[in-house]
Write a protein that holds these residues in place. Structure first.
Motif, PDB file in Angstrom:
ATOM      1  N   PRO A  68       0.840  -1.206   0.000  1.00 31.78           N
ATOM      2  CA  PRO A  68       0.000   0.000   0.000  1.00 31.78           C
ATOM      3  C   PRO A  68       0.868   1.247   0.000  1.00 31.78           C
ATOM      4  O   PRO A  68       2.001   1.241   0.485  1.00 31.78           O
ATOM      5  N   VAL A  69       0.332   2.333  -0.538  1.00 28.21           N
ATOM      6  CA  VAL A  69       1.119   3.546  -0.740  1.00 28.21           C
ATOM      7  C   VAL A  69       0.438   4.758  -0.135  1.00 28.21           C
ATOM      8  O   VAL A  69      -0.795   4.848  -0.086  1.00 28.21           O
ATOM      9  N   ALA A  70       1.253   5.684   0.350  1.00 28.20           N
ATOM     10  CA  ALA A  70       0.798   7.039   0.681  1.00 28.20           C
ATOM     11  C   ALA A  70       1.377   7.943  -0.397  1.00 28.20           C
ATOM     12  O   ALA A  70       2.602   7.999  -0.572  1.00 28.20           O
ATOM     13  N   PHE A  71       0.530   8.653  -1.118  1.00 31.78           N
ATOM     14  CA  PHE A  71       0.963   9.423  -2.283  1.00 31.78           C
ATOM     15  C   PHE A  71       0.821  10.913  -2.018  1.00 31.78           C
ATOM     16  O   PHE A  71      -0.213  11.374  -1.529  1.00 31.78           O
ATOM     17  N   ALA A  72       1.870  11.662  -2.363  1.00 35.58           N
ATOM     18  CA  ALA A  72       1.840  13.121  -2.258  1.00 35.58           C
ATOM     19  C   ALA A  72       2.374  13.723  -3.545  1.00 35.58           C
ATOM     20  O   ALA A  72       3.281  13.160  -4.183  1.00 35.58           O
ATOM     21  N   THR A  73       1.816  14.857  -3.933  1.00 37.15           N
ATOM     22  CA  THR A  73       2.296  15.568  -5.110  1.00 37.15           C
ATOM     23  C   THR A  73       2.257  17.066  -4.837  1.00 37.15           C
ATOM     24  O   THR A  73       1.381  17.541  -4.101  1.00 37.15           O
ATOM     25  N   LEU A  74       3.221  17.793  -5.402  1.00 35.53           N
ATOM     26  CA  LEU A  74       3.325  19.219  -5.129  1.00 35.53           C
ATOM     27  C   LEU A  74       4.089  19.903  -6.245  1.00 35.53           C
ATOM     28  O   LEU A  74       4.795  19.251  -7.031  1.00 35.53           O
ATOM     29  N   ASN A  75       3.944  21.228  -6.315  1.00 36.26           N
ATOM     30  CA  ASN A  75       4.609  22.036  -7.326  1.00 36.26           C
ATOM     31  C   ASN A  75       5.428  23.136  -6.677  1.00 36.26           C
ATOM     32  O   ASN A  75       5.102  23.617  -5.588  1.00 36.26           O
ATOM     33  N   GLY A  76       6.487  23.536  -7.376  1.00 35.90           N
ATOM     34  CA  GLY A  76       7.323  24.610  -6.899  1.00 35.90           C
ATOM     35  C   GLY A  76       6.704  25.974  -7.139  1.00 35.90           C
ATOM     36  O   GLY A  76       5.670  26.105  -7.798  1.00 35.90           O
ATOM     37  N   PRO A  77       7.339  27.019  -6.629  1.00 34.37           N
ATOM     38  CA  PRO A  77       6.850  28.383  -6.837  1.00 34.37           C
ATOM     39  C   PRO A  77       7.123  28.851  -8.266  1.00 34.37           C
ATOM     40  O   PRO A  77       7.746  28.134  -9.075  1.00 34.37           O
ATOM     41  N   GLU A  78       6.678  30.064  -8.575  1.00 33.12           N
ATOM     42  CA  GLU A  78       6.837  30.614  -9.925  1.00 33.12           C
ATOM     43  C   GLU A  78       8.295  30.606 -10.375  1.00 33.12           C
ATOM     44  O   GLU A  78       8.588  30.381 -11.554  1.00 33.12           O
ATOM     45  N   ALA A  79       9.223  30.824  -9.449  1.00 32.17           N
ATOM     46  CA  ALA A  79      10.646  30.842  -9.804  1.00 32.17           C
ATOM     47  C   ALA A  79      11.115  29.515 -10.381  1.00 32.17           C
ATOM     48  O   ALA A  79      12.128  29.468 -11.092  1.00 32.17           O
ATOM     49  N   SER A  80      10.384  28.424 -10.113  1.00 34.78           N
ATOM     50  CA  SER A  80      10.801  27.111 -10.607  1.00 34.78           C
ATOM     51  C   SER A  80      10.403  26.877 -12.064  1.00 34.78           C
ATOM     52  O   SER A  80      10.575  25.776 -12.585  1.00 34.78           O
ATOM     53  N   THR A  81       9.871  27.904 -12.723  1.00 38.81           N
ATOM     54  CA  THR A  81       9.635  27.806 -14.168  1.00 38.81           C
ATOM     55  C   THR A  81      10.875  28.214 -14.963  1.00 38.81           C
ATOM     56  O   THR A  81      10.872  28.126 -16.192  1.00 38.81           O
ATOM     57  N   ALA A  82      11.950  28.638 -14.314  1.00 41.17           N
ATOM     58  CA  ALA A  82      13.166  29.083 -14.997  1.00 41.17           C
ATOM     59  C   ALA A  82      13.783  27.943 -15.793  1.00 41.17           C
ATOM     60  O   ALA A  82      13.590  26.757 -15.483  1.00 41.17           O
ATOM     61  N   ALA A  83      14.556  28.310 -16.802  1.00 41.34           N
ATOM     62  CA  ALA A  83      15.109  27.315 -17.718  1.00 41.34           C
ATOM     63  C   ALA A  83      15.985  26.287 -17.015  1.00 41.34           C
ATOM     64  O   ALA A  83      16.032  25.118 -17.424  1.00 41.34           O
ATOM     65  N   ASP A  84      16.684  26.683 -15.954  1.00 40.42           N
ATOM     66  CA  ASP A  84      17.604  25.771 -15.266  1.00 40.42           C
ATOM     67  C   ASP A  84      17.018  25.241 -13.955  1.00 40.42           C
ATOM     68  O   ASP A  84      17.751  24.765 -13.091  1.00 40.42           O
ATOM     69  N   ALA A  85      15.701  25.285 -13.806  1.00 34.97           N
ATOM     70  CA  ALA A  85      15.085  24.960 -12.519  1.00 34.97           C
ATOM     71  C   ALA A  85      15.338  23.516 -12.096  1.00 34.97           C
ATOM     72  O   ALA A  85      15.658  23.260 -10.934  1.00 34.97           O
ATOM     73  N   LEU A  86      15.179  22.550 -12.996  1.00 37.89           N
ATOM     74  CA  LEU A  86      15.408  21.166 -12.591  1.00 37.89           C
ATOM     75  C   LEU A  86      16.869  20.947 -12.221  1.00 37.89           C
ATOM     76  O   LEU A  86      17.169  20.210 -11.273  1.00 37.89           O
ATOM     77  N   ASP A  87      17.778  21.582 -12.931  1.00 35.77           N
ATOM     78  CA  ASP A  87      19.193  21.489 -12.573  1.00 35.77           C
ATOM     79  C   ASP A  87      19.424  21.989 -11.155  1.00 35.77           C
ATOM     80  O   ASP A  87      20.206  21.408 -10.392  1.00 35.77           O
ATOM     81  N   ALA A  88      18.747  23.078 -10.775  1.00 36.18           N
ATOM     82  CA  ALA A  88      18.877  23.612  -9.428  1.00 36.18           C
ATOM     83  C   ALA A  88      18.367  22.613  -8.397  1.00 36.18           C
ATOM     84  O   ALA A  88      18.947  22.468  -7.312  1.00 36.18           O
ATOM     85  N   VAL A  89      17.285  21.925  -8.720  1.00 36.38           N
ATOM     86  CA  VAL A  89      16.735  20.916  -7.813  1.00 36.38           C
ATOM     87  C   VAL A  89      17.733  19.774  -7.619  1.00 36.38           C
ATOM     88  O   VAL A  89      17.987  19.328  -6.493  1.00 36.38           O
ATOM     89  N   VAL A  90      18.301  19.288  -8.706  1.00 34.93           N
ATOM     90  CA  VAL A  90      19.250  18.174  -8.620  1.00 34.93           C
ATOM     91  C   VAL A  90      20.487  18.584  -7.814  1.00 34.93           C
ATOM     92  O   VAL A  90      20.996  17.813  -6.995  1.00 34.93           O
ATOM     93  N   ARG A  91      20.956  19.810  -8.011  1.00 35.40           N
ATOM     94  CA  ARG A  91      22.099  20.295  -7.222  1.00 35.40           C
ATOM     95  C   ARG A  91      21.743  20.360  -5.746  1.00 35.40           C
ATOM     96  O   ARG A  91      22.546  19.991  -4.875  1.00 35.40           O
ATOM     97  N   ALA A  92      20.542  20.834  -5.440  1.00 38.14           N
ATOM     98  CA  ALA A  92      20.120  20.938  -4.047  1.00 38.14           C
ATOM     99  C   ALA A  92      20.018  19.569  -3.384  1.00 38.14           C
ATOM    100  O   ALA A  92      20.220  19.438  -2.172  1.00 38.14           O
ATOM    101  N   LEU A  93      19.718  18.557  -4.161  1.00 35.94           N
ATOM    102  CA  LEU A  93      19.681  17.192  -3.632  1.00 35.94           C
ATOM    103  C   LEU A  93      21.080  16.666  -3.318  1.00 35.94           C
ATOM    104  O   LEU A  93      21.224  15.658  -2.615  1.00 35.94           O
ATOM    105  N   GLY A  94      22.099  17.332  -3.861  1.00 34.17           N
ATOM    106  CA  GLY A  94      23.468  16.891  -3.645  1.00 34.17           C
ATOM    107  C   GLY A  94      23.923  15.841  -4.625  1.00 34.17           C
ATOM    108  O   GLY A  94      24.933  15.161  -4.402  1.00 34.17           O
ATOM    109  N   ILE A  95      23.203  15.697  -5.743  1.00 33.86           N
ATOM    110  CA  ILE A  95      23.546  14.697  -6.750  1.00 33.86           C
ATOM    111  C   ILE A  95      24.570  15.290  -7.711  1.00 33.86           C
ATOM    112  O   ILE A  95      24.377  16.390  -8.233  1.00 33.86           O
TER     113      ILE A  95
END
Length: 244
Positions: free
Chosen positions: A135-162
């Motif tokens: 069984p699963v507990a599922f959550a979904t969410l979106n970032g703020p307006e600033a996360s529409t920037a061209a490099d936003a996913l790259d920023a997320v991956v860096r923040a994860l420390g990957i």
């Protein structure tokens, strides 16, 4: 201008046809997101206001909707699953076809739908291999307006420390909410999406900034006593901080 589209994928799954059928028809959110399970008959009600147009367990399931609620830019949507046994029924071959009509911005809509399809079906295989039928507990969410920037996913991956050169299949140490470190497998990585798999969860990062939308996160938490609202709050705070 309205235009038809068709996205076709075929793959083998490390699961029986019955297990694949359960995953795509149960509506649990184990691999995608919670939705109403279809009525188990041809002509029955399907998710998002659709109608079941094929129901042949565990071989064929199709739903179709001509007035698409909650799906921007479409006037027709159809999802078709064909499932066949392999290796004496120990594995399954799946043919998945997503078709319909996009009513505007066809190239962008098709590109986004096609790339999301690959990620979603990968998540299905990860679920079947590592977590079904927990069984699963599922959550979904979106970032703020600033996360529409061209490099936003790259920023997320860096923040994860990957590390930038980490590839799918790599073992990684991740920095999550409240600075907590945890071990994971980077099970998916390309310029548009990243996926993490832990012993108890699938955590998915959607670079929807490539299509003009905020970055998104979904958490499929299979741990005993998992709390979807707590997961959502923790990762929302983390994502907001990345773009603060």
């Amino acid at each position: 201008m309205s235009k038809e589209f068709e996205i076709v994928r075929e793959f083998e799954a490390d699961a029986t046809p019955e297990q694949v059928w359960e995953a795509v028809t149960s509506g649990t959110g184990g691999w995608l997101w919670p939705m109403d399970a279809p009525e188990p008959r041809e002509g029955g009600k399907g998710p998002f206001g659709s109608t079941v147009t094929a129901w042949d367990p565990p071989h064929r399931y199709t739903n179709r909707v001509e007035s698409v609620e909650g799906i921007h830019g479409q006037s027709l949507n159809q999802l078709d699953h064909t499932i066949e046994p392999r290796q004496g029924g120990r594995r399954a071959w799946v043919r998945y076809v997503h078709s319909g009509i996009f009513v505007d911005d066809w190239d962008n809509q098709y590109d986004g739908a096609s790339k999301h399809t690959d990620f979603y079906l990968h998540t299905l295989r990860e679920y079947l291999t590592h977590f079904a039928p927990r069984p699963v507990a599922f959550a979904t969410l979106n970032g703020p307006e600033a996360s529409t920037a061209a490099d936003a996913l790259d920023a997320v991956v860096r923040a994860l420390g990957i590390e930038e050169d980490a590839v799918a299949g790599s073992a990684v140490e991740v920095r999550g909410p409240q600075g907590r470190l945890f071990d994971a497998v980077l099970d998916y990585r390309n310029p548009y999406f990243a996926g993490l798999r832990t012993d108890d969860a699938l955590i998915r990062f959607f670079g929807r900034n490539h299509w003009g939308a905020p970055v998104g996160i979904s958490v499929h938490d299979f741990a005993p006593g998992a709390d979807a609202k707590a997961d959502e709050a923790a990762w929302q705070g983390w994502l907001d901080e990345v773009f603060s």
